[in-house]
Design an enzyme around this catalytic site. Sequence first.
Site, mmCIF file in Angstrom:
data_model
loop_
_atom_site.group_PDB
_atom_site.id
_atom_site.type_symbol
_atom_site.label_atom_id
_atom_site.label_comp_id
_atom_site.label_asym_id
_atom_site.label_seq_id
_atom_site.Cartn_x
_atom_site.Cartn_y
_atom_site.Cartn_z
ATOM 1 N N ARG A 292 -8.988 -18.430 34.963
ATOM 2 C CA ARG A 292 -9.554 -18.390 33.616
ATOM 3 C C ARG A 292 -10.745 -17.440 33.532
ATOM 4 N NH1 ARG A 292 -9.621 -23.972 31.091
ATOM 5 N NH2 ARG A 292 -10.221 -24.426 33.229
ATOM 6 N N ASP B 266 -8.374 -21.590 41.122
ATOM 7 C CA ASP B 266 -9.064 -20.364 40.683
ATOM 8 C C ASP B 266 -10.061 -19.861 41.722
ATOM 9 O OD1 ASP B 266 -7.686 -20.725 38.357
ATOM 10 O OD2 ASP B 266 -9.436 -21.033 37.068
ATOM 11 N N GLN C 130 1.995 -22.350 39.958
ATOM 12 C CA GLN C 130 1.017 -22.091 41.030
ATOM 13 C C GLN C 130 0.189 -23.312 41.390
ATOM 14 O OE1 GLN C 130 -0.916 -18.004 39.745
ATOM 15 N NE2 GLN C 130 -0.020 -19.136 38.055
ATOM 16 N N ARG D 40 8.793 -5.629 31.849
ATOM 17 C CA ARG D 40 9.074 -7.060 31.752
ATOM 18 C C ARG D 40 7.807 -7.831 32.118
ATOM 19 N NH1 ARG D 40 12.908 -5.152 29.771
ATOM 20 N NH2 ARG D 40 15.118 -5.608 30.099
#
Length: 323
Positions: free
Chosen positions: A173, A129, A255, A247
């Site tokens: 997140r 992240d 990842q 889509r």
Amino acid sequence: MKRIGILTSGGDAPGMNACIRAVVRTALANDLAVVGIRRGYTGLIAGDAMPLDRSAIRNTIHLGGTILETSRNPEFYTREGRLKAAAAVDRMGLDGIVLIGGEGTFHGASLLAADADTAALVGVPASIDNDVYGTDYCIGFDTAANCAVEAIDRIRDTARSHERLFFIEVMGRTAGFLALESGIAGGAEELIIPEEEVTVARISDRIERGFIIGKKSAIVVVAEGKTPGISFEIAREVSERLNFDSRVVVLGHLQRGGPPTLRDRVLGSLLGFAAVEALMEERSGCMVGEVGGNLTHTPLEETWQKKKPLDRDLLRIFPYLSE
Ligand code: F6P
């Protein structure tokens, strides 16, 4: 400083093994004994350790994941759990511990240091992240971002062929680092990141403007935020508003795995070395990082209490490049 421990905690990140290897080799070269603590704070509470010698880390620099394994352990967020860990540190005879992980890991380490007079603690930032304050990049981010870009490139082929709108959800997140950098590198038409408020109307308008100026397909990169899978709802609402088929592709844990890139191997190696150096300089309660090309030491509390901002310039250029 005679004997140090090393652990990996929280989400695994490619490059953690390069860091472990650097810690072991630097420590051994300085006559420090090294033990590996298995499964992050779970192993610290249990005192689950193994000796790490040169043979344990040989041929690991190219491996994703972590050879020490990892965990997110709620028990460590209780004082009782941390006191068990402090007792285990004493039993293991550790003078210092290198903690490789992200914000949650460093939050836990700060609480441990406040609860008990324990070994010296030095953190190394590793999180795909990239959301740890006190370093420009965390170990693992580059590999994950390259994985996301490759996915975007592949999806662009099919998006163009079918004249379709795609929503590609990447991890992140509380932060949009992965979305922003992979969105720019993948040529995304729109970004949805936790740092910016977005509305379905704005996303739809921007995509529609692209169609008006001649685009026939579009890619929206979405940071998963606190609700992984959020893209399905956004995609449905935008599709309805535009009356255009879409889509969704959720990249998820894809990842997090795979061989680390050159950048993550080099960063892992550098910060692993720096962590041992910091312990030998008798530092404690800090995280080593790299800011503007310089090695830095940031107090552990700051690494999780301060919010690392996204690159303002990248945010500024995105709207120009996405049209
Ligand atoms: O390591 C960070 C991260 O990959 C976040 O982007 C993601 O939200 C989370 O971990 C998922 O964690 P897990 O599925 O391992 O609990």
